[in-house]
Scaffold this active site. Structure first.
Site, PDB file in Angstrom:
ATOM      1  N   ARG A 107     -33.653  16.945  32.946  1.00 21.05           N
ATOM      2  CA  ARG A 107     -32.921  15.984  32.109  1.00 21.05           C
ATOM      3  C   ARG A 107     -31.424  16.194  32.310  1.00 21.05           C
ATOM      4  O   ARG A 107     -30.901  17.252  31.975  1.00 21.05           O
ATOM      5  CB  ARG A 107     -33.281  16.198  30.640  1.00 21.05           C
ATOM      6  CG  ARG A 107     -32.614  15.256  29.652  1.00 21.05           C
ATOM      7  CD  ARG A 107     -32.963  15.647  28.217  1.00 21.05           C
ATOM      8  NE  ARG A 107     -34.410  15.700  28.024  1.00 21.05           N
ATOM      9  CZ  ARG A 107     -34.993  16.305  26.969  1.00 21.05           C
ATOM     10  NH1 ARG A 107     -34.263  16.905  26.058  1.00 21.05           N
ATOM     11  NH2 ARG A 107     -36.312  16.292  26.863  1.00 21.05           N
ATOM     12  N   HIS A 152     -34.023  21.561  29.490  1.00 19.48           N
ATOM     13  CA  HIS A 152     -34.435  20.610  30.528  1.00 19.48           C
ATOM     14  C   HIS A 152     -33.358  20.456  31.597  1.00 19.48           C
ATOM     15  O   HIS A 152     -33.672  20.201  32.762  1.00 19.48           O
ATOM     16  CB  HIS A 152     -34.709  19.241  29.906  1.00 19.48           C
ATOM     17  CG  HIS A 152     -36.017  19.134  29.179  1.00 19.48           C
ATOM     18  ND1 HIS A 152     -37.185  18.764  29.801  1.00 19.48           N
ATOM     19  CD2 HIS A 152     -36.334  19.334  27.880  1.00 19.48           C
ATOM     20  CE1 HIS A 152     -38.167  18.725  28.922  1.00 19.48           C
ATOM     21  NE2 HIS A 152     -37.675  19.077  27.739  1.00 19.48           N
ATOM     22  N   ASP A 159     -41.908  18.482  29.592  1.00 20.01           N
ATOM     23  CA  ASP A 159     -42.744  18.073  28.464  1.00 20.01           C
ATOM     24  C   ASP A 159     -44.054  17.567  29.062  1.00 20.01           C
ATOM     25  O   ASP A 159     -44.051  16.652  29.898  1.00 20.01           O
ATOM     26  CB  ASP A 159     -42.064  16.969  27.653  1.00 20.01           C
ATOM     27  CG  ASP A 159     -40.776  17.452  26.995  1.00 20.01           C
ATOM     28  OD1 ASP A 159     -40.643  18.676  26.778  1.00 20.01           O
ATOM     29  OD2 ASP A 159     -39.905  16.610  26.690  1.00 20.01           O
ATOM     30  N   GLU A 241     -42.725  22.750  19.545  1.00 21.39           N
ATOM     31  CA  GLU A 241     -43.152  21.535  20.247  1.00 21.39           C
ATOM     32  C   GLU A 241     -44.341  21.870  21.147  1.00 21.39           C
ATOM     33  O   GLU A 241     -44.178  22.573  22.147  1.00 21.39           O
ATOM     34  CB  GLU A 241     -42.004  20.953  21.086  1.00 21.39           C
ATOM     35  CG  GLU A 241     -40.794  20.541  20.257  1.00 21.39           C
ATOM     36  CD  GLU A 241     -39.641  20.033  21.112  1.00 21.39           C
ATOM     37  OE1 GLU A 241     -39.684  20.184  22.354  1.00 21.39           O
ATOM     38  OE2 GLU A 241     -38.681  19.494  20.534  1.00 21.39           O
ATOM     39  N   HIS A 244     -43.721  21.314  25.070  1.00 19.53           N
ATOM     40  CA  HIS A 244     -42.501  21.813  25.719  1.00 19.53           C
ATOM     41  C   HIS A 244     -42.748  23.181  26.365  1.00 19.53           C
ATOM     42  O   HIS A 244     -43.059  24.145  25.671  1.00 19.53           O
ATOM     43  CB  HIS A 244     -41.401  21.913  24.654  1.00 19.53           C
ATOM     44  CG  HIS A 244     -40.068  22.371  25.160  1.00 19.53           C
ATOM     45  ND1 HIS A 244     -38.949  21.570  25.136  1.00 19.53           N
ATOM     46  CD2 HIS A 244     -39.659  23.551  25.683  1.00 19.53           C
ATOM     47  CE1 HIS A 244     -37.908  22.234  25.609  1.00 19.53           C
ATOM     48  NE2 HIS A 244     -38.320  23.440  25.955  1.00 19.53           N
TER      49      HIS A 244
END
Length: 262
Positions: A107, A152, A159, A241, A244
């Site tokens: 990301r 990320h 994810d 999460e 993740h």
């Protein structure tokens, strides 16, 4: 020519030159070249084309409601060690009748900045009913759902979920369609071809905590299968999460990249 005419003509020449310079187009600004990924990054599909990809931030079906800055193509990019470790996990799961599916991988920092700007705009709650129905948007930073840096961006975090084989397609999201809370029963919330993990992806709720005791039975078993398989391949789960995971021995521990996904 009179003396006055000569004087006026002499004055006019510099003025004409000045106007010509002003009218000339400015030299073109040189655009800064966009950063490129280092050689350690690969497309996941080049390492393992069997892993499904549903890159949510390339679409409008995410908590912001818009395509996130920096996602030029719906592809998963990772450092090679992370992609190869995910491939090892996939080989284990295929033998059990499952496949991995990634929602997000590398990301860029500009995408994280987009998240931050969205979180500060308290008037934009178009996706609240699905992704954070019980969380006041003003608390997204305090509660840890949004941050100014993301693992990320280091390239070894993804994810990910599980899909039972044979994989059925997930229907596309239609902007403006009625939204259902991400913690609603699987048959009620937005359809996803993944197994039931107890919540949808990116659900801002404590039910998304990997070992939340309210998630039991088959849903808990699905989370634990994902967790044990990925941990066996060298990943570490973020306990808040279930989706993740970060490569334990990631090559870029302190570098946050900003090249676009393309």
């Amino acid at each position: 020519m009179s003396r006055l005419s000569a004087v006026l003509r002499t004055l006019a020449l510099p003025l004409t030159a000045l106007l010509a310079v002003s009218a000339a187009p400015a030299p073109a600004a040189h655009a800064e070249p966009e950063p490129r990924p280092p050689k350690e990054f690969v497309a996941l599909s080049d390492v393992d084309p069997t892993i499904l990809q549903e890159m949510r931030y390339f679409t409008r079906h995410n908590f912001t409601g818009h395509r996130v800055d920096g996602y030029r193509r719906p592809v998963c990019l990772l450092t090679r060690p992370a992609a190869e470790a995910l491939h090892r996990a996939q080989r284990v799961l295929l033998r059990k009748g499952y496949t991995l599916k990634v929602y997000d991988c590398y990301r860029p920092q500009r995408a994280v900045n987009d998240f931050v700007a969205w979180a500060k705009d308290l008037g934009d709650e178009r996706m609240k009913a699905e992704f954070y129905p019980q969380v006041d948007k003003s608390r997204l930073f305090l509660d840890g759902y949004i941050a100014e840096k993301s693992g990320h961006s280091r390239g070894s975090t993804m994810d990910v979920t599980l899909v039972r084989l044979p994989a059925r397609p997930t229907r596309p999201y239609v902007p403006g369609e009625p939204l259902v809370p991400c913690y609603a029963p699987k048959g009620v919330r937005f359809p996803d071809n993944s197994v039931d993990m107890g919540t949808g992806y990116d659900c801002f709720d404590t039910l998304s905590h990997t070992l939340d005791p309210r998630i039991d039975g088959r849903r808990r078993a699905n989370r634990l299968l994902l967790k044990s398989t990925l941990e066996g391949a060298g990943f570490v789960n973020l306990k808040e999460e279930w989706w993740h995971y970060t490569l334990r021995d990631e090559p870029f521990r302190d570098t946050y990249f900003d090249f676009p996904v393309r």
